[in-house]
Design an enzyme around this catalytic site. Structure first.
Site, PDB file in Angstrom:
ATOM      1  N   PHE A  57     -22.638  -0.865  -1.830  1.00 32.25           N
ATOM      2  CA  PHE A  57     -24.083  -0.728  -1.602  1.00 32.25           C
ATOM      3  C   PHE A  57     -24.824  -1.603  -2.614  1.00 32.25           C
ATOM      4  O   PHE A  57     -24.455  -1.653  -3.794  1.00 32.25           O
ATOM      5  CB  PHE A  57     -24.526   0.729  -1.794  1.00 32.25           C
ATOM      6  CG  PHE A  57     -24.189   1.640  -0.650  1.00 32.25           C
ATOM      7  CD1 PHE A  57     -23.644   1.159   0.530  1.00 32.25           C
ATOM      8  CD2 PHE A  57     -24.434   3.005  -0.748  1.00 32.25           C
ATOM      9  CE1 PHE A  57     -23.348   2.021   1.590  1.00 32.25           C
ATOM     10  CE2 PHE A  57     -24.146   3.873   0.298  1.00 32.25           C
ATOM     11  CZ  PHE A  57     -23.602   3.373   1.465  1.00 32.25           C
ATOM     12  N   CYS A  90     -19.146   0.784  -4.363  1.00 36.87           N
ATOM     13  CA  CYS A  90     -17.795   0.766  -3.795  1.00 36.87           C
ATOM     14  C   CYS A  90     -17.004  -0.493  -4.155  1.00 36.87           C
ATOM     15  O   CYS A  90     -15.834  -0.602  -3.810  1.00 36.87           O
ATOM     16  CB  CYS A  90     -17.885   0.907  -2.280  1.00 36.87           C
ATOM     17  SG  CYS A  90     -18.895   2.317  -1.817  1.00 36.87           S
ATOM     18  N   LYS A 149      -7.918   2.895   3.492  1.00 40.00           N
ATOM     19  CA  LYS A 149      -8.838   4.026   3.662  1.00 40.00           C
ATOM     20  C   LYS A 149      -8.499   4.855   4.901  1.00 40.00           C
ATOM     21  O   LYS A 149      -8.967   5.986   5.028  1.00 40.00           O
ATOM     22  CB  LYS A 149     -10.280   3.525   3.733  1.00 40.00           C
ATOM     23  CG  LYS A 149     -10.779   2.911   2.422  1.00 40.00           C
ATOM     24  CD  LYS A 149     -12.210   2.411   2.552  1.00 40.00           C
ATOM     25  CE  LYS A 149     -12.720   1.802   1.255  1.00 40.00           C
ATOM     26  NZ  LYS A 149     -12.126   0.477   0.959  1.00 40.00           N
ATOM     27  N   GLU A 200     -17.183  -7.217   8.348  1.00 38.72           N
ATOM     28  CA  GLU A 200     -16.041  -7.705   7.565  1.00 38.72           C
ATOM     29  C   GLU A 200     -15.110  -8.538   8.445  1.00 38.72           C
ATOM     30  O   GLU A 200     -14.546  -9.534   7.998  1.00 38.72           O
ATOM     31  CB  GLU A 200     -15.275  -6.544   6.922  1.00 38.72           C
ATOM     32  CG  GLU A 200     -14.242  -7.033   5.914  1.00 38.72           C
ATOM     33  CD  GLU A 200     -13.543  -5.934   5.143  1.00 38.72           C
ATOM     34  OE1 GLU A 200     -12.791  -6.272   4.211  1.00 38.72           O
ATOM     35  OE2 GLU A 200     -13.727  -4.733   5.469  1.00 38.72           O
ATOM     36  N   HIS A 215     -12.303   6.989   1.530  1.00 35.75           N
ATOM     37  CA  HIS A 215     -12.975   5.995   0.699  1.00 35.75           C
ATOM     38  C   HIS A 215     -13.125   6.545  -0.716  1.00 35.75           C
ATOM     39  O   HIS A 215     -13.896   7.474  -0.950  1.00 35.75           O
ATOM     40  CB  HIS A 215     -14.339   5.672   1.310  1.00 35.75           C
ATOM     41  CG  HIS A 215     -15.021   4.497   0.685  1.00 35.75           C
ATOM     42  ND1 HIS A 215     -14.577   3.884  -0.464  1.00 35.75           N
ATOM     43  CD2 HIS A 215     -16.140   3.809   1.063  1.00 35.75           C
ATOM     44  CE1 HIS A 215     -15.380   2.891  -0.777  1.00 35.75           C
ATOM     45  NE2 HIS A 215     -16.338   2.817   0.141  1.00 35.75           N
ATOM     46  N   HIS A 228     -11.835  -3.981   3.103  1.00 34.49           N
ATOM     47  CA  HIS A 228     -12.660  -2.861   2.622  1.00 34.49           C
ATOM     48  C   HIS A 228     -12.591  -1.751   3.680  1.00 34.49           C
ATOM     49  O   HIS A 228     -12.444  -0.589   3.330  1.00 34.49           O
ATOM     50  CB  HIS A 228     -14.099  -3.338   2.384  1.00 34.49           C
ATOM     51  CG  HIS A 228     -14.948  -2.325   1.702  1.00 34.49           C
ATOM     52  ND1 HIS A 228     -14.605  -1.772   0.482  1.00 34.49           N
ATOM     53  CD2 HIS A 228     -16.132  -1.746   2.046  1.00 34.49           C
ATOM     54  CE1 HIS A 228     -15.542  -0.902   0.122  1.00 34.49           C
ATOM     55  NE2 HIS A 228     -16.472  -0.865   1.055  1.00 34.49           N
TER      56      HIS A 228
END
Length: 412
Positions: free
Chosen positions: A398, A163, A334, A313, A339, A302
């Site tokens: 990830f 991502c 998002k 975050e 996403h 994010h």
């Protein structure tokens, strides 16, 4: 001495618009592009919603033969790159093609082609597998197809960091120009993985929202969040050295001034719980730009709408910006487009550039129930008209990948 890098072109395919203008207007209007999955039957799936690209016909943009030799993730990339190059006014007849490069990534390539050809393999045997399976499937083909379509013969790379792919791709393009490897880079991310195996895999990981209400599915920083919504699309930008842009009289949107990249070295899916890795990426980007935390006006987070991401975050922003964290506007694109995985960073970087250009920070749509642990200003309710001189865009992938880009208002 490293060179200054500016943004001169933007291109996007998103669940709320198939060009930058439609996408940006959608963000301003809080348009949510999430709905029932139509690509396959979801009767046996726990997850029924995704953020699909709408009314997409590749033949509107390229001849049918060319379209047939590209899977959807490549089509998205080529079409967004075309918009960005036209927006930038790049005429390859006037360029040294070896000085114009590509850095376009995809997190996974084409799951569609794998599913389709594996079924053929099982049903009809190995002799029936499409001879083009491999070039259709592999994720570097987005960069390759962009290069082929537009005759871009410079450095051509594909960064794959889940991502964080789009953000790293733009960051590495930025470095390539800074240090003289290219004068122009077409950069960003693309993804199209709303497929049976894609949705099943993320569902098994318990990463996706199981909500059946499109308005309560992707709700970053909300106390009721329970996972992200898969999206698809592409976000591609044209970056140039300042000298090159000025020499050809280009319109300059903004200056890309800082890039930070770290790894949590902690867990394959969860960010570091103290936010230290993401915080360090922000600190590095701010330092790279020669700026201070107090200079940051806006953070495009994010903000995935998973419990861990939004909480950690938030901690990371506080760690990186200190007391200034409470004065900064933070939002999540998002919340409207889901996403976009490898494309997320490209599209969110475009959002930062448009926020600077138009003096507007969009709302985090769907945020209604405050989470006491997520206690920053997430632009709840309506978007805010404000001067944005400096914005940062965060992506976490990830594997523990963290990437941050800092973009600022251009001053000659």
């Amino acid at each position: 001495m490293s060179r200054r890098v500016v943004v001169t072109g933007l291109g996007a395919i998103t669940p709320i618009g198939n060009n930058v203008e439609e996408f940006w207007n959608g963000l301003k209007e809080k348009k949510v592009g999430i709905g029932p999955i139509t690509y396959f039957d979801t009767a046996e799936y726990k997850v029924r919603l995704a953020a699909q690209v709408k009314d997409f016909d590749p033949k509107k943009y390229m001849d049918p033969k060319t379209a047939k030799r590209m899977e959807q993730f490549c089509q998205f990339a080529v079409i967004a790159a075309k918009e960005a190059l036209e927006d930038a006014g790049i005429d390859m007849a006037n360029e040294d093609p070896f000085r114009v490069g590509v850095s376009v990534g995809s997190g996974i390539g084409s799951l569609q082609s794998i599913e389709r050809e594996y079924k053929k393999l099982l049903d009809k045997g190995p002799g029936r597998v499409n001879p083009l399976l491999v070039p259709l499937m592999i994720c570097n083909m987005a960069a390759g197809n962009v290069s082929i379509q537009f005759g871009l013969k410079g450095k051509c790379i594909n960064v794959v960091t889940a991502c964080a792919t789009g953000t790293h791709s733009i960051g590495e393009a930025f470095r390539s120009i800074q240090y003289g490897e290219a004068d122009v880079m077409v950069a960003g991310g693309t993804e199209a993985s709303i497929t049976p195996i894609g949705v099943a895999g993320f569902t098994a990981l318990t990463a996706l929202s199981t909500s059946e209400d499109p308005m309560r599915a992707s709700i970053p920083f909300d106390a009721e969040r329970n996972g992200f919504v898969m999206g698809e699309g592409a976000g591609i930008v044209v970056l140039e050295s300042l000298e090159h842009a000025q020499a050809r009289g280009a319109k300059i949107y903004a200056e890309l001034a800082g890039y930070g990249a770290t790894c949590d070295a902690y867990h394959i899916t969860s960010p570091a719980e103290d936010g230290s890795g993401a915080a360090k990426a922000m600190e590095l980007a701010i330092a790279d730009a020669g700026m201070k935390p107090e200079d940051v006006d806006y953070i495009n987070a994010h903000g995935t709408s998973t419990h861990h991401n939004d909480l950690f975050e938030t901690k990371a922003i506080k760690l990186a910006l200190g007391d200034h964290a409470r004065k900064v506007k933070v939002n999540s694109t998002k919340s409207m487009i889901g996403h976009l995985l490898g494309a997320a960073g490209g599209v969110e970087f475009i959002t930062c550039v448009k926020s600077i250009e138009e003096g507007f920070v969009h709302a985090t749509a769907g945020l209604t129930v405050n989470d006491p642990e997520c206690d920053l200003d997430y632009v709840k309710g309506e978007g805010v008209a404000m001067e944005v001189d400096c914005a940062i865009s965060n992506s976490l992938g990830f594997g523990g990948h963290n990437a941050t880009l800092l973009v600022k208002k251009f001053q000659g």
